[in-house]
Enzyme design. Structure first.
Site, PDB file in Angstrom:
ATOM      1  N   ASP A  99       0.862  -1.172   0.000  1.00 40.60           N
ATOM      2  CA  ASP A  99       0.000   0.000   0.000  1.00 40.60           C
ATOM      3  C   ASP A  99       0.906   1.231   0.000  1.00 40.60           C
ATOM      4  O   ASP A  99       1.794   1.344   0.841  1.00 40.60           O
ATOM      5  CB  ASP A  99      -0.851  -0.021   1.279  1.00 40.60           C
ATOM      6  N   ASP A 201      -3.004   4.527  -2.223  1.00 38.63           N
ATOM      7  CA  ASP A 201      -4.043   5.027  -1.327  1.00 38.63           C
ATOM      8  C   ASP A 201      -4.443   6.470  -1.647  1.00 38.63           C
ATOM      9  O   ASP A 201      -3.577   7.321  -1.877  1.00 38.63           O
ATOM     10  CB  ASP A 201      -3.472   4.978   0.105  1.00 38.63           C
ATOM     11  N   GLU A 258      -6.403   3.901  -5.728  1.00 40.55           N
ATOM     12  CA  GLU A 258      -7.697   4.061  -5.053  1.00 40.55           C
ATOM     13  C   GLU A 258      -8.275   5.383  -5.540  1.00 40.55           C
ATOM     14  O   GLU A 258      -7.737   6.441  -5.246  1.00 40.55           O
ATOM     15  CB  GLU A 258      -7.519   4.084  -3.534  1.00 40.55           C
ATOM     16  N   HIS A 326     -11.092  -3.374   3.250  1.00 40.79           N
ATOM     17  CA  HIS A 326     -11.041  -3.086   4.689  1.00 40.79           C
ATOM     18  C   HIS A 326     -11.833  -1.831   5.060  1.00 40.79           C
ATOM     19  O   HIS A 326     -11.874  -1.482   6.241  1.00 40.79           O
ATOM     20  CB  HIS A 326      -9.581  -2.926   5.104  1.00 40.79           C
ATOM     21  N   ASP A 327     -12.388  -1.130   4.084  1.00 33.84           N
ATOM     22  CA  ASP A 327     -13.192   0.071   4.380  1.00 33.84           C
ATOM     23  C   ASP A 327     -14.680  -0.200   4.214  1.00 33.84           C
ATOM     24  O   ASP A 327     -15.490   0.719   4.364  1.00 33.84           O
ATOM     25  CB  ASP A 327     -12.821   1.203   3.408  1.00 33.84           C
TER      26      ASP A 327
HETATM   27  C1  NOJ Z   1      -8.170   4.879   2.162  1.00 30.66           C
HETATM   28  C2  NOJ Z   1      -7.882   3.663   2.967  1.00 30.66           C
HETATM   29  O1  NOJ Z   1      -8.417   2.558   2.327  1.00 30.66           O
HETATM   30  C3  NOJ Z   1      -8.472   3.913   4.328  1.00 30.66           C
HETATM   31  O2  NOJ Z   1      -8.480   2.766   5.129  1.00 30.66           O
HETATM   32  C4  NOJ Z   1      -7.688   5.024   4.958  1.00 30.66           C
HETATM   33  O3  NOJ Z   1      -8.283   5.356   6.192  1.00 30.66           O
HETATM   34  C5  NOJ Z   1      -7.688   6.271   4.085  1.00 30.66           C
HETATM   35  N1  NOJ Z   1      -7.444   5.976   2.699  1.00 30.66           N
HETATM   36  C6  NOJ Z   1      -6.635   7.228   4.533  1.00 30.66           C
HETATM   37  O4  NOJ Z   1      -5.365   6.716   4.271  1.00 30.66           O
END
Ligand code: NOJ
Length: 549
Positions: A99, A201, A258, A326-327
């Site tokens: 990441d 990210d 992302e 994971h989000d």
């Molecule tokens: C996206 C990530 O997937 C998330 O888990 C994170 O909190 C934010 N970006 C900030 O890095």
């Protein structure tokens, strides 16, 4: 036909290391824990592992707040153990992507410590500092993605710094060429070590349009979401091109950005074969389709989003296919039905997203149908976004119960409960009390049991991966929707030369019917989540199949 690439033919698996497997029994997953499970991933059919951040971090946001890009978080292990992981992954024929978190660092990163030390420090301009307004308030009314203002006042130098996420995640100032160069050097350091790529990210947020000033608010709120000024802003591609030329172009690696805020209309700038900066992106358009209180999942909207991406990138770009990370909450509990049709809905959703054109990603636990956690109190939550919002609502005397109700199903912690390996205490994740509670259903939902059961979700995923790899048509074949206005069934064909497959999934808990024009004489069912023959005129709840036409 698009050009052939190893990462187009691969199946990826995301590991959230904190919750994957704990080897030293401190209740927190670690790198050796992952090494111990590599054979499990090989057996599943995985080619690429995406490892969520394992760098040094004070863990305000579970590793997405990095204090040293060149070292490993104490809880996770050492750099020697990382090297051993990389070697073991490669020896087993897989690849490892990390990441890359460079929209922000931790406030405990030495760069930020220097930056905040004085207005004249050489690194002052590596972050975003602004003066207070004459009344002392924040420079503008932008709201952090994790709630509250994007600005945090710093007593020492009497200025505010900008943080799009938590206040312990100050944003780097990408306008400064030294910052861009530092990021590029760091990336190359990891590539030279032999990693196989990055998931990048929050990359659409690196450029901010501060000239937009205050943003319009709704309902007399004090702050306005910063998206309109801090997501996919004009000029971002110049910087991404610099990163591409300074780093990505020099290695045989893969990248997946992302990409909140990127639409099919500008996708070519992100992943187009000529103009693209990344190999794929995680787009966000299908993620907001389900909300607490909705009786059912909007199948038509889902089809529309994914099919638009499929067609837009046809012969010019590549999709990253995913339904969980994971989000996100667990899909079987939100889009599917984790009670009556747990197996059927997990497998129907699996078939439907997995065999579209793109590289499929599986998030740990998705392959065994892990479900949302039964949250009751705010004390159980770990997600900084939920805790911030709860504290704000509470301070304003708002309805914290309503807020909790919403977050029970939709918060990010649902996807972060420890991996359920077996029926041992703590689900075999650790012998110590885990950092986050194990879902109490682990005795019924776990890897060990599903490995033994030929009809498990896990074995279904294994078969699905075998199908995907059995024929180039599933990688390079053309995608076309079938019966596109059907509001229950997501069906499409994949075609390459004279081979055609039909992929069909009823995504509802009611019987459904598919209308199919070009029926073949000898359809052959390759994969099916029900016993007995499939009748396209009368699909059972969440019935799904792959059929060779
Ligand atoms: C996206 C990530 O997937 C998330 O888990 C994170 O909190 C934010 N970006 C900030 O890095």
């Amino acid at each position: 036909m698009t050009t052939k690439k190893w990462w187009k033919e691969a199946v990826a698996y995301q590991v959230y290391p904190r919750s994957f497997n704990d080897s030293n029994n401190d209740g927190i997953g670690d790198l050796n824990g992952l090494i111990a499970k590599l054979d499990y991933l090989v057996d599943l059919g995985i080619d690429i592992i995406w490892l969520s951040p394992m760098y040094k971090s004070p863990n305000d946001d579970n590793g997405y707040d990095i204090s040293d890009y060149f070292d490993i978080m104490d809880e996770f292990g050492t750099m020697a153990e990382f090297d051993a992981l990389l070697e073991a992954v490669h020896n087993k024929g897989m690849r490892l992507i990390l990441d890359l978190v460079v929209n922000h660092t931790s406030d405990e990163h030495p760069w930020f410590i220097e930056s905040r030390s004085s207005k004249t420090n050489a690194k002052r301009d590596w972050y975003i500092w602004q003066d207070p307004q004459p009344d002392g308030s924040e420079p503008n009314n932008w709201e952090s993605i994790f709630n509250g203002s994007t600005w945090e006042y710093d007593q020492k130098t009497e200025q505010y710094y900008f943080h799009l996420f938590s206040k312990k995640q100050p944003d780097l100032n990408w306008e400064n060429p030294e910052v861009r160069q530092a990021v590029i050097s760091m990336m190359n350091w990891w590539f030279d070590k032999g990693i196989d790529g990055f998931r990048v990210d929050a990359i659409t947020h690196i450029k901010k349009s501060f000239d937009k000033g205050n943003l319009p608010t709704t309902n007399q709120q004090k702050f306005a979401p910063a998206f309109d000024a801090a997501m996919n802003q004009p000029g971002i591609h110049t910087w991404l091109q610099e990163v591409k030329e300074g780093s990505l172009d020099h290695y045989d690696i893969m990248t997946v950005g992302e990409a909140n805020g990127v639409s099919p209309a500008d996708a070519h700038l992100w992943v187009g074969e000529n103009e693209g900066k990344f190999d794929m992106i995680f787009q966000f358009e299908h993620l907001g389709l389900w909300q607490t209180g909705e009786s059912s999942f909007d199948v038509l909207a889902y089809k529309n989003v994914l099919a638009t991406w499929q067609k837009r990138l046809e012969n010019n770009g590549w999709n990253a296919l995913f339904i969980e990370n994971h989000d996100q909450p667990r899909r079987v509990s939100t889009w599917g039905d984790d009670q009556q049709f747990w197996y059927e809905s997990a497998t129907s959703h699996a078939i439907v997203y997995f065999l579209q054109q793109g590289t499929p990603f599986i998030y740990q636990g998705q392959e065994i149908g892990m479900t949302n956690y039964p949250f009751e109190h705010i004390e159980t939550f770990n997600d900084v976004a939920v805790i911030n919002e709860y504290n704000i609502v509470k301070a304003q005397g708002g309805d914290t119960e309503a807020l909790l109700h919403k977050h029970k199903m939709e918060n990010r912690d649902n996807g972060r409960t420890p991996m359920q390996w077996n029926t041992d205490k703590h689900a075999g994740f650790s012998t110590a009390e885990p950092w986050f509670p194990v879902n109490p259903n682990y005795k019924d939902i776990n890897v060990a049991q599903q490995l033994e059961d030929p009809d498990s979700i896990l074995n279904f995923y294994k078969d699905l991966i075998k199908v995907k790899k059995s024929d180039d048509v599933f990688t390079y074949g053309q995608f076309d929707l079938v019966d596109e206005n059907n509001s229950q069934v997501f069906a499409y064909t994949r075609k390459l030369n004279d081979i055609t497959y039909l992929i069909v999934g009823n995504l509802t808990d009611k019987n459904a019917q598919l209308s199919l024009d070009n029926n073949s004489n000898k359809p052959q069912t390759i994969l099916h989540n029900y016993d007995g023959d499939i009748d396209l005129q009368n699909l059972r709840p969440f019935e799904a199949a792959v059929i060779k036409l």
